[in-house]
Design a protein around this motif. Structure first.
Motif, PDB file in Angstrom:
ATOM      1  N   LEU A 293      31.088  49.337  36.141  1.00 43.31           N
ATOM      2  CA  LEU A 293      31.075  48.421  34.993  1.00 43.31           C
ATOM      3  C   LEU A 293      30.222  47.207  35.294  1.00 43.31           C
ATOM      4  O   LEU A 293      29.456  46.740  34.447  1.00 43.31           O
ATOM      5  N   LEU A 294      30.335  46.683  36.491  1.00 42.55           N
ATOM      6  CA  LEU A 294      29.578  45.486  36.821  1.00 42.55           C
ATOM      7  C   LEU A 294      28.088  45.750  36.816  1.00 42.55           C
ATOM      8  O   LEU A 294      27.291  44.871  36.548  1.00 42.55           O
ATOM      9  N   ARG A 295      27.699  46.993  37.136  1.00 46.55           N
ATOM     10  CA  ARG A 295      26.286  47.299  37.155  1.00 46.55           C
ATOM     11  C   ARG A 295      25.727  47.516  35.753  1.00 46.55           C
ATOM     12  O   ARG A 295      24.532  47.590  35.580  1.00 46.55           O
ATOM     13  N   SER A 296      26.563  47.653  34.792  1.00 47.71           N
ATOM     14  CA  SER A 296      26.103  47.898  33.430  1.00 47.71           C
ATOM     15  C   SER A 296      25.917  46.596  32.684  1.00 47.71           C
ATOM     16  O   SER A 296      26.049  45.509  33.224  1.00 47.71           O
ATOM     17  N   GLY A 297      25.611  46.734  31.393  1.00 49.54           N
ATOM     18  CA  GLY A 297      25.418  45.548  30.568  1.00 49.54           C
ATOM     19  C   GLY A 297      26.684  44.761  30.349  1.00 49.54           C
ATOM     20  O   GLY A 297      26.638  43.631  29.848  1.00 49.54           O
ATOM     21  N   ILE A 298      27.836  45.307  30.709  1.00 49.67           N
ATOM     22  CA  ILE A 298      29.094  44.574  30.530  1.00 49.67           C
ATOM     23  C   ILE A 298      29.090  43.308  31.363  1.00 49.67           C
ATOM     24  O   ILE A 298      29.574  42.268  30.952  1.00 49.67           O
ATOM     25  N   LEU A 299      28.498  43.384  32.565  1.00 46.34           N
ATOM     26  CA  LEU A 299      28.449  42.194  33.414  1.00 46.34           C
ATOM     27  C   LEU A 299      27.630  41.103  32.751  1.00 46.34           C
ATOM     28  O   LEU A 299      28.025  39.945  32.726  1.00 46.34           O
ATOM     29  N   THR A 300      26.488  41.481  32.200  1.00 43.08           N
ATOM     30  CA  THR A 300      25.655  40.492  31.517  1.00 43.08           C
ATOM     31  C   THR A 300      26.385  39.890  30.332  1.00 43.08           C
ATOM     32  O   THR A 300      26.372  38.674  30.104  1.00 43.08           O
ATOM     33  N   ALA A 301      27.061  40.741  29.563  1.00 40.41           N
ATOM     34  CA  ALA A 301      27.798  40.228  28.410  1.00 40.41           C
ATOM     35  C   ALA A 301      28.904  39.284  28.840  1.00 40.41           C
ATOM     36  O   ALA A 301      29.162  38.255  28.206  1.00 40.41           O
ATOM     37  N   PHE A 302      29.542  39.593  29.963  1.00 43.05           N
ATOM     38  CA  PHE A 302      30.603  38.731  30.478  1.00 43.05           C
ATOM     39  C   PHE A 302      30.052  37.353  30.840  1.00 43.05           C
ATOM     40  O   PHE A 302      30.606  36.322  30.493  1.00 43.05           O
ATOM     41  N   ILE A 303      28.911  37.343  31.544  1.00 38.79           N
ATOM     42  CA  ILE A 303      28.332  36.072  31.968  1.00 38.79           C
ATOM     43  C   ILE A 303      27.894  35.249  30.766  1.00 38.79           C
ATOM     44  O   ILE A 303      28.109  34.041  30.693  1.00 38.79           O
ATOM     45  N   LEU A 304      27.267  35.914  29.777  1.00 36.11           N
ATOM     46  CA  LEU A 304      26.804  35.199  28.593  1.00 36.11           C
ATOM     47  C   LEU A 304      27.961  34.625  27.786  1.00 36.11           C
ATOM     48  O   LEU A 304      27.865  33.557  27.185  1.00 36.11           O
ATOM     49  N   GLY A 305      29.056  35.368  27.782  1.00 38.25           N
ATOM     50  CA  GLY A 305      30.164  34.955  26.928  1.00 38.25           C
ATOM     51  C   GLY A 305      31.169  34.064  27.589  1.00 38.25           C
ATOM     52  O   GLY A 305      32.170  33.697  26.980  1.00 38.25           O
ATOM     53  N   PHE A 306      30.939  33.682  28.827  1.00 37.20           N
ATOM     54  CA  PHE A 306      31.953  32.922  29.559  1.00 37.20           C
ATOM     55  C   PHE A 306      31.829  31.440  29.247  1.00 37.20           C
ATOM     56  O   PHE A 306      31.278  30.665  30.003  1.00 37.20           O
ATOM     57  N   GLY A 307      32.292  31.044  28.108  1.00 42.20           N
ATOM     58  CA  GLY A 307      32.362  29.627  27.767  1.00 42.20           C
ATOM     59  C   GLY A 307      31.006  28.982  27.622  1.00 42.20           C
ATOM     60  O   GLY A 307      30.899  27.770  27.557  1.00 42.20           O
ATOM     61  N   GLY A 308      29.937  29.796  27.591  1.00 43.99           N
ATOM     62  CA  GLY A 308      28.595  29.223  27.481  1.00 43.99           C
ATOM     63  C   GLY A 308      28.190  28.437  28.702  1.00 43.99           C
ATOM     64  O   GLY A 308      27.224  27.700  28.685  1.00 43.99           O
TER      65      GLY A 308
ATOM     66  N   GLN B  41      38.329  40.522  38.331  1.00 42.99           N
ATOM     67  CA  GLN B  41      38.162  41.572  37.331  1.00 42.99           C
ATOM     68  C   GLN B  41      37.713  40.938  36.026  1.00 42.99           C
ATOM     69  O   GLN B  41      38.059  39.789  35.716  1.00 42.99           O
ATOM     70  N   LEU B  42      36.957  41.709  35.254  1.00 42.93           N
ATOM     71  CA  LEU B  42      36.480  41.207  33.971  1.00 42.93           C
ATOM     72  C   LEU B  42      37.652  40.844  33.071  1.00 42.93           C
ATOM     73  O   LEU B  42      38.630  41.588  32.976  1.00 42.93           O
ATOM     74  N   GLY B  43      37.572  39.720  32.410  1.00 44.00           N
ATOM     75  CA  GLY B  43      38.633  39.283  31.511  1.00 44.00           C
ATOM     76  C   GLY B  43      39.843  38.704  32.204  1.00 44.00           C
ATOM     77  O   GLY B  43      40.882  38.473  31.579  1.00 44.00           O
ATOM     78  N   MET B  44      39.734  38.424  33.469  1.00 45.68           N
ATOM     79  CA  MET B  44      40.879  37.929  34.240  1.00 45.68           C
ATOM     80  C   MET B  44      41.241  36.510  33.801  1.00 45.68           C
ATOM     81  O   MET B  44      40.374  35.662  33.578  1.00 45.68           O
TER      82      MET B  44
END
Length: 410
Positions: free
Chosen positions: A4-19, A118-121
Motif C-alpha cells: 500500500l505504501l508503494r502505491s498512490g495511497i501513500l501520496t494521497a495520505f501525505i497530500l491529505g494530512f492536514g495540508g 499505519q495509514l489513518g492511525m
C-alpha cells in the motif's frame, strides 16, 4: 502494508494530512525505509532504512545524508553520487517511500514504546496498541519513557551492529577474492535468526555481483590484450613476406643490371618498374611496422588499465572497511551507553504497573518531530497521527520538558 505504501495511497495520505506537507515536499526522517531503483542495476537497487543518524547506506557509494530532504532531493543526490562514486554515465534512479517511521507512545500507558505507523492511525489507535491508559505515579513517567527510548536505541543499535558485522565479513572476503564468507558469531548474537538469514543472503548477493562485475572487466581487458597480440603475430608474418618480396625485387634488378652491362640484354623499363615496386613494398612494410607499434601501445595501455582496475577495487574495499570499523567503534560505545542507562533506570523505577485507570488530568500531547520545527499539539483520541509522532500522556508540561531535556525530542 508495504504494498500500500508503494502505491498512490501513500501520496494521497501525505497530500491529505492536514495540508501540512505536499508529496513533493515531504521530508524523510530516521526510521523511514526507502525503495531505491537504479535502471538495469539490481546490485544498486533495494530497500534501505534511514539510519538513526539520518544517513542512507547504499552499496558502492556508502552513507548518503537524507534526513530532512525531499524524495526529489534524495533522488538527485543519489544520481550525482552514482555518477561520481559508481562511475555510471547516466544513471536513471527512482526513489519511493516503502515504509514510514514508527510512532512512539510514552507516558501513563501499560506498554510504552515504539509501534508501526499505519495509514489513518489516530491517537486512539496508538493508545490501544500500547495497552491503554493506566494509573501512575508522576515521578515514574519520565523514567518509563526513558526506558522505552533506551530499549529502542538498544534494539536498533544491536540490529545495526549485526548488519555491520556481516558487511565487514563480506568486505574481507571480497578483499581476499573469496566467493563466500563465514557468518560472524557476534552478528548471530545480535540479529534474530530470520533477520540474520536475510542479511547474509543480501551480502552474499552483493559479493557475487561485485565479483562478477570485476571479473567481467578483467576478462574484457584480457580478451582485448589477446586480440592485439594475435594482430601483432599476423602483421609480423605479413612483414616477413614483404621483406622477402623486397629481397626478390632487389635480386631481379641486380641481375638485369648485370646483363645490360655485359650487353646480353637490351636496356628496358623493367629496371624502373622494379625500383617502383621496391619503393611500394618498402612503404607497405613501414605501414605494417607502424600498425605493430600501435598494437603494442594498446597492449601496454590495457595492462595499465588492468593494474588500475585491481588497485582501484582494493582501495575501494579498504575505504569501505575503514568506514565499517569506524561505525562499529561508534556502535559499541552507543550500545554500552544504552545498557548502562537501562540498568540505572531499572534500579529507580517501580515495576508495579498498577490497574488500568483514567488518563492524566492534562490530557494527551503529540510531539511532532517531522515538522519543519518540532511542534507540540494538544490531542484527542481521534486526532490523526503522522510518522515519527510521539504520543505523550504525561500529566503536565513540566514532565514533557523533562522528556525533551532527556533527549527524546532530538
Amino acid at each position: 502494508m508495504r504494498c500500500l505504501l508503494r502505491s498512490g495511497i501513500l501520496t494521497a495520505f501525505i497530500l491529505g494530512f492536514g495540508g501540512a506537507q505536499a508529496a513533493d515536499t515531504f521530508l524523510v526522517g530516521p526510521g523511514d525505509r526507502l525503495s531505491v531503483t537504479v535502471h538495469r542495476r539490481a546490485d544498486l537497487s533495494g530497500e534501505f532504512r534511514v539510519l538513526p543518524g539520518g544517513a542512507l547506506s547504499v552499496p558502492f557509494i556508502g552513507n548518503l545524508p537524507v534526513a530532512g530532504q525531499t524524495i526529489d532531493q534524495i533522488r538527485e543526490a543519489l544520481t550525482q553520487r552514482l555518477r561520481t562514486d559508481a562511475a555510471l554515465l547516466d544513471p536513471r534512479v527512482s526513489v519511493e517511500i516503502a515504509e514510514l517511521q514508527p510512532i512512539l507512545v510514552a507516558g501513563v500507558v501499560r506498554r510504552p514504546g515504539q509501534y508501526p505507523f499505519q495509514l489513518g492511525m489516530t491517537v486512539g489507535h496508538a493508545l490501544a496498541a500500547a495497552g491503554g491508559m493506566r494509573r501512575f505515579e508522576i515521578e515514574e513517567v519520565s523514567a518509563r519513557v526513558e526506558i522505552a527510548r533506551l530499549r529502542e536505541k538498544l534494539r536498533q543499535g544491536q540490529d545495526t551492529l549485526g548488519i555491520t558485522l556481516v558487511s565487514r565479513a563480506r568486505l574481507l572476503a571480497e578483499a581476499a577474492g573469496a566467493a563466500a564468507f563465514e557468518i560472524p558469531p557476534a552478528a548471530a548474537r545480535q540479529l534474530p535468526e530470520e533477520r540474520l538469514r536475510q542479511t547474509v543472503a543480501a551480502e552474499h548477493d552483493i559479493l557475487r555481483q561485485r565479483g562478477a562485475a570485476h571479473r567481467s572487466v578483467i576478462d574484457m581487458l584480457a580478451a582485448q590484450n589477446t586480440a592485439y597480440r594475435d594482430e601483432i603475430i599476423a602483421l609480423t608474418e605479413q612483414n616477413d613476406i614483404k621483406t622477402r618480396e623486397a629481397a626478390l625485387l632487389t635480386q631481379e634488378a641486380a641481375y638485369l643490371e648485370t646483363l645490360m652491362r655485359q650487353g646480353l640484354s637490351p636496356r628496358t623499363n623493367r629496371v624502373i618498374e622494379l625500383a617502383r615496386f621496391a619503393v611500394q613494398v618498402e612503404g607497405e612494410r613501414r605501414q605494417i611496422m607502424a600498425t605493430i607499434a600501435r598494437a603494442r601501445q594498446e597492449i601496454a595501455r590495457l595492462e595499465q588499465a588492468r593494474i588500475s582496475t585491481l588497485s582501484t577495487r582494493q582501495l575501494e574495499i579498504a575505504i569501505a572497511l575503514k568506514d565499517v570499523d569506524d561505525s562499529l567503534a561508534t556502535l559499541v560505545v552507543s550500545l554500552e551507553e544504552a545498557r548502562t542507562g537501562l540498568a540505572q533506570m531499572r534500579e529507580t523505577l517501580p515495576m508495579d504497573d498498577g490497574p488500568l485507570g483514567a488518563r492524566g488530568a492534562n490530557g494527551i500531547t503529540i510531539l511532532r518531530l517531522r515538522a519543519s520545527a518540532p511542534q507540540r499539539i494538544a490531542a484527542e483520541a481521534d486526532t490523526a497521527l503522522m510518522p515519527g509522532d510521539l504520543v505523550d500522556t504525561s500529566p503536565d508540561d513540566a514532565v514533557l520538558r523533562r522528556h525533551l531535556a532527556s533527549g527524546l525530542g532530538r
